[in-house]
Design an enzyme around this catalytic site. Structure first.
Site, mmCIF file in Angstrom:
data_model
loop_
_atom_site.group_PDB
_atom_site.id
_atom_site.type_symbol
_atom_site.label_atom_id
_atom_site.label_comp_id
_atom_site.label_asym_id
_atom_site.label_seq_id
_atom_site.Cartn_x
_atom_site.Cartn_y
_atom_site.Cartn_z
ATOM 1 N N HIS A 102 13.748 16.618 -33.842
ATOM 2 C CA HIS A 102 13.709 16.096 -35.242
ATOM 3 C C HIS A 102 12.573 16.456 -35.853
ATOM 4 O O HIS A 102 11.360 16.502 -35.238
ATOM 5 C CB HIS A 102 14.155 14.785 -35.413
ATOM 6 N N HIS A 104 10.029 15.383 -38.736
ATOM 7 C CA HIS A 104 9.586 14.175 -40.008
ATOM 8 C C HIS A 104 9.101 14.880 -41.302
ATOM 9 O O HIS A 104 8.199 15.964 -41.057
ATOM 10 C CB HIS A 104 8.509 13.426 -39.504
HETATM 11 P P1 5GP Z 1 9.571 10.212 -32.955
HETATM 12 O O1 5GP Z 1 8.524 9.099 -32.552
HETATM 13 O O2 5GP Z 1 10.429 10.529 -31.892
HETATM 14 O O3 5GP Z 1 8.928 11.474 -33.566
HETATM 15 O O4 5GP Z 1 10.477 9.655 -34.395
HETATM 16 C C1 5GP Z 1 11.562 9.021 -34.156
HETATM 17 C C2 5GP Z 1 11.958 8.209 -35.537
HETATM 18 O O5 5GP Z 1 13.052 7.887 -35.509
HETATM 19 C C3 5GP Z 1 10.824 7.273 -35.896
HETATM 20 O O6 5GP Z 1 10.217 7.635 -37.026
HETATM 21 C C4 5GP Z 1 11.691 6.018 -36.106
HETATM 22 O O7 5GP Z 1 11.186 5.145 -37.156
HETATM 23 C C5 5GP Z 1 13.067 6.791 -36.445
HETATM 24 N N1 5GP Z 1 14.059 5.657 -35.924
HETATM 25 C C6 5GP Z 1 14.529 5.254 -34.699
HETATM 26 N N2 5GP Z 1 15.533 4.492 -34.720
HETATM 27 C C7 5GP Z 1 15.987 4.970 -35.660
HETATM 28 C C8 5GP Z 1 17.529 4.631 -36.151
HETATM 29 O O8 5GP Z 1 18.256 3.959 -35.674
HETATM 30 N N3 5GP Z 1 17.677 5.011 -37.544
HETATM 31 C C9 5GP Z 1 16.997 5.827 -38.240
HETATM 32 N N4 5GP Z 1 17.374 6.373 -39.319
HETATM 33 N N5 5GP Z 1 15.758 6.418 -37.912
HETATM 34 C C10 5GP Z 1 15.320 5.723 -36.749
#
Ligand code: 5GP
Length: 138
Positions: A102, A104
């Site tokens: 993903h 951001h």
């Molecule tokens: P990472 O830390 O893996 O780069 O980002 C994962 C992102 O997913 C985080 O910013 C977190 O807030 C978001 N996230 C985690 N669980 C969910 C969810 O159930 N729904 C949505 N829309 N975002 C989520």
């Protein structure tokens, strides 16, 4: 690590878990982050099952970055932030918490502290309103 088909974004893609959708096409989906680091924080994912940048098929990656550019432009139009950050984390050491690739897209403001993993879940109504603002700017 092998791809976990039950990770939260795979479940969102299958419609098993709700999200606030901003945009979708045959290859990608963009939706509001549930714990936004700033109003408008959106996630862009490929539909392809890839846990990180290393395992993503190049075509899926290309489609995801195309959508990311489009979403970034819409967020800039909708929220007019002085800066906008694109972040993509690979592996626990980088702080990745969801193992489906993903990007951001995060509005940034001078002098506002930033913590990639801080912050509470926000109200669904607020996320819905922000998603509508970005959709209107696409
Ligand atoms: P990472 O830390 O893996 O780069 O980002 C994962 C992102 O997913 C985080 O910013 C977190 O807030 C978001 N996230 C985690 N669980 C969910 C969810 O159930 N729904 C949505 N829309 N975002 C989520």
């Amino acid at each position: 690590m092998s791809y976990d088909t039950d990770n939260i974004f795979a479940r969102i893609l299958r419609g098993e878990i709700p999200c606030h959708r901003v945009y979708e096409d045959a290859d990608t989906l963009a939706f509001m982050d549930i714990m936004p680091k700033a109003p408008g924080h959106t996630l862009v994912i490929p539909r392809a099952s890839a846990e990180d940048i290393f395992s993503a098929p190049p075509e899926a990656l290309a489609a995801t970055i195309r959508t990311t550019q489009r979403i970034a432009a819409a967020i800039r139009k909708a929220f007019d932030p002085p800066g906008l950050m694109i972040a993509q984390l690979n592996g626990l050491g980088a702080g990745q918490t969801v193992f489906h690739l993903h990007f951001h897209v995060i509005p940034r403001y001078s002098g506002v502290d930033f913590d990639m993993h801080g912050g509470p879940k926000v109200d669904s109504a607020m996320l819905s309103a922000h998603a509508a603002r970005i959709r209107a700017a696409l």
